[in-house]
Design an enzyme around this catalytic site. Structure first.
Site: not given
Ligand code: GAR
Length: 235
Positions: A15-16, A73, A101-102, A118, A173
């Protein structure tokens, strides 16, 4: 106008990036946006704590439970779209660690209004390679999430990897790129050390992309994003 933002997260991250978005709003980096709902497909998602602390409504939309009720889905995408549109009147959907995937059933509610973060460098469209700022050519990393995308870059001896914020289209993507962060890979890097630097950069580019959207500075032309000057953004 203050854009109503939905942030979609999952239990695969910490969740950062949601925290970085909320901080950027506090700091005035995102001026015309407000997070009005956080959605997770898993109740264990760590990022939900940020919604809770700030009294932002959180919605848990588990896909597994949904399918167990005999729904499809496609129903899931449709219902999620309806909820964000009708209940929360969302202007921008931000996928910040969302893993599902939406499809069209969701995207039709938010044309050019869904952006994804991404953990790999992506070109616009279906091209396989991209040229980085210093001229190096690297292969796009598509279809991999979080640690797996970072591991891929290390395993395949990429000199540089990074993250991409792009508009979401039905082609996974491949949507128009808003902004990328490039991160050099060091000899001694492992997933943890490299991902730490990638996340630090993500915490800048994602709020920056959201601010551009909320300031009406993003335009898509021929499958590419054009960033309008601040002065002409109301045009
Ligand atoms: C992020 O690094 C983002 O690039 C990735 O999930 C992470 C969430 O990190 N997204 C994907 O892999 C989607 N394809 P966070 O929870 O620390 O924000």
């Amino acid at each position: 106008m203050v854009n109503k933002i939905a942030v979609l997260i999952s239990d695969k991250g910490t969740g950062s990036n949601l925290a970085a978005i909320l901080q950027a709003i506090d700091d005035g980096i995102i001026r015309n946006g407000k997070v009005t709902v956080v959605v997770s497909d898993k109740k264990e998602a760590k990022g939900l704590i940020h919604a809770c602390k700030r009294n932002i409504p959180a919605e848990i939309k588990g896909l597994k439970e949904y399918l167990q009720q005999g729904k499809t889905r496609q129903n899931y995408d449709y219902d999620l779209g309806v909820m964000l549109k009708m209940k929360y009147h969302v202007d921008l959907v931000v996928l910040a660690g969302w893993m599902l995937i939406l499809g069209k059933n969701f995207l039709k509610y938010f044309p050019d209004k869904v952006i994804n973060l991404h953990p790999g460098l992506l070109p616009d469209g279906d091209i396989d390679y991209l040229i980085l700022s210093d001229g190096i050519k690297v292969k796009a990393i598509r279809g991999l999430h979080t640690d797996a995308a970072v591991q891929f870059a290390i395993d395949h001896h990429y000199p540089v990897t990074g993250s991409t914020v792009h508009f979401v289209t039905p082609l996974v993507d491949q949507g128009p790129v808003i902004i990328r962060s490039e991160v050099k890979i060091k000899n001694k890097d492992n997933v943890k050390t490299l991902y730490q630097r990638m996340k630090k950069a993500e915490h800048k580019i994602l709020p920056e992309a959201i601010a551009l959207f909320c300031d009406n500075r993003l335009k898509i032309e021929d499958g590419r994003v054009i960033i309008k000057d601040a002065e002409t953004s109301s045009a």
